[in-house]
Write an enzyme that holds these catalytic residues in place. Structure first.
Site, PDB file in Angstrom:
ATOM      1  N   HIS A   1      43.847  49.456  40.915  1.00  0.00           N
ATOM      2  CA  HIS A   1      42.397  49.378  40.909  1.00  0.00           C
ATOM      3  C   HIS A   1      42.160  50.502  41.657  1.00  0.00           C
ATOM      4  O   HIS A   1      42.795  51.302  42.498  1.00  0.00           O
ATOM      5  CB  HIS A   1      41.813  48.215  41.550  1.00  0.00           C
ATOM      6  CG  HIS A   1      42.183  47.120  40.950  1.00  0.00           C
ATOM      7  ND1 HIS A   1      42.449  45.861  41.744  1.00  0.00           N
ATOM      8  CD2 HIS A   1      42.510  46.629  39.631  1.00  0.00           C
ATOM      9  CE1 HIS A   1      42.643  44.787  40.821  1.00  0.00           C
ATOM     10  NE2 HIS A   1      42.746  45.228  39.500  1.00  0.00           N
TER      11      HIS A   1
ATOM     12  N   TYR B   1      41.651  43.530  53.061  1.00  0.00           N
ATOM     13  CA  TYR B   1      41.736  44.748  52.867  1.00  0.00           C
ATOM     14  C   TYR B   1      40.017  44.925  53.410  1.00  0.00           C
ATOM     15  O   TYR B   1      39.026  44.175  52.785  1.00  0.00           O
ATOM     16  CB  TYR B   1      41.946  45.419  51.576  1.00  0.00           C
ATOM     17  CG  TYR B   1      41.810  44.526  50.608  1.00  0.00           C
ATOM     18  CD1 TYR B   1      40.848  44.762  49.490  1.00  0.00           C
ATOM     19  CD2 TYR B   1      42.790  43.460  50.452  1.00  0.00           C
ATOM     20  CE1 TYR B   1      40.982  43.919  48.350  1.00  0.00           C
ATOM     21  CE2 TYR B   1      42.571  42.575  49.168  1.00  0.00           C
ATOM     22  CZ  TYR B   1      41.959  42.789  48.157  1.00  0.00           C
ATOM     23  OH  TYR B   1      41.878  41.987  46.916  1.00  0.00           O
TER      24      TYR B   1
END
Length: 198
Positions: A60, A130
Site C-alpha cells: 500500500h 501503525y
C-alpha cells in the site's frame, strides 16, 4: 534509529526492560525520529490490525503530495514487514527490504511518504499497530500486487498468502507505473524538504 537499505526508511530497536512483572519499553519517541528526519512526525491516525497466520496486507502507498508516512510495530505475535521503494526515479526504485517485527525484539519501522508497505503474519495471530501522518483517503490510496514477480518479494516459504479482494486485484508494478499511479522521487524529495522547512 538505524537507516534501512531503502532510502528514507528506518528501523528502531527499543531497549526492553524486563523483570518478574513483565516488560516495559518506549516503542516510539518523537524527538528521536525528528532528529533523523529533520522534521516532526505528525500523527493524524492510528491503526490496529489483527491477522491470522498467512494474511498478507499490502503493498500500500498514497499519492505524494501529501502521501502517508507510517510508523509500524507488532505488539503481539510476529510479522514479516516489507518496505518497497515505489518512487519513480529513485536509485532504489523497485527494491524491497524486509524486517521481522515481533513481540520479542519490539522493533518498529518508519517509512516516509511515497514508499510502499506490506506485511505477512507469520505467527498464529499477529497484532500490528501503525501510526500514520495523514488520515486514510480512499481517493489517493493505491496498491501494488504483493506477489508481483517483478518485485520478487521473498515471502516466508510454507505459508499460503491470504489477500483481500482489493489487494488481489492490485496492479503489478509495471501496470501501476504505466497508469501514472506511482509517486515521483523528485516530488517526494520536494515534499520531505517542505516538511523540514515548515
Amino acid at each position: 534509529m538505524e537507516p534501512m537499505q531503502i532510502p528514507d526508511a528506518y528501523v528502531f530497536t527499543p531497549t526492553v526492560h524486563q523483570d518478574e512483572r513483565g516488560v516495559f519499553l518506549e516503542w516510539f519517541r518523537a524527538e528521536d525520529l525528528a532528529g533523523v528526519l529533520g522534521h516532526r512526525f505528525h500523527l493524524a491516525q492510528a491503526n490496529l490490525s489483527v491477522s491470522r497466520r498467512g494474511v498478507l496486507r499490502g503493498v500500500h502507498f498514497a499519492e505524494v503530495p501529501v502521501g502517508q508516512a507510517k510508523y509500524v510495530t507488532c505488539v503481539a505475535g510476529a510479522v514479516l514487514d516489507v518496505v518497497v521503494d515505489l518512487r519513480v526515479g529513485s536509485p532504489a526504485f523497485g527494491r524491497w527490504e524486509s524486517v521481522l517485527l515481533d513481540d520479542v525484539s519490539r522493533r518498529g519501522v518508519y517509512l516516509s511518504e511515497g514508499l510502499g508497505h506490506a506485511f505477512m503474519a507469520v505467527s498464529e495471530q499477529a497484532t500490528v499497530a501503525y501510526m500514520c501522518s495523514q488520515p486514510y483517503a480512499p481517493g489517493r490510496e493505491h496498491g501494488v500486487h504483493p506477489l508481483d514477480p517483478e518485485l520478487g518479494i521473498a515471502w516466508p516459504e510454507g505459508l499460503e498468502p491470504v489477500l483481500s479482494p482489493k489487494d488481489e486485484a492490485a496492479p503489478t508494478l509495471a501496470e501501476a507505473r504505466s497508469r501514472g499511479l506511482l509517486p515521483g522521487y523528485a516530488d517526494c524529495l520536494a515534499y520531505y524538504e517542505k516538511l523540514r522547512t515548515a
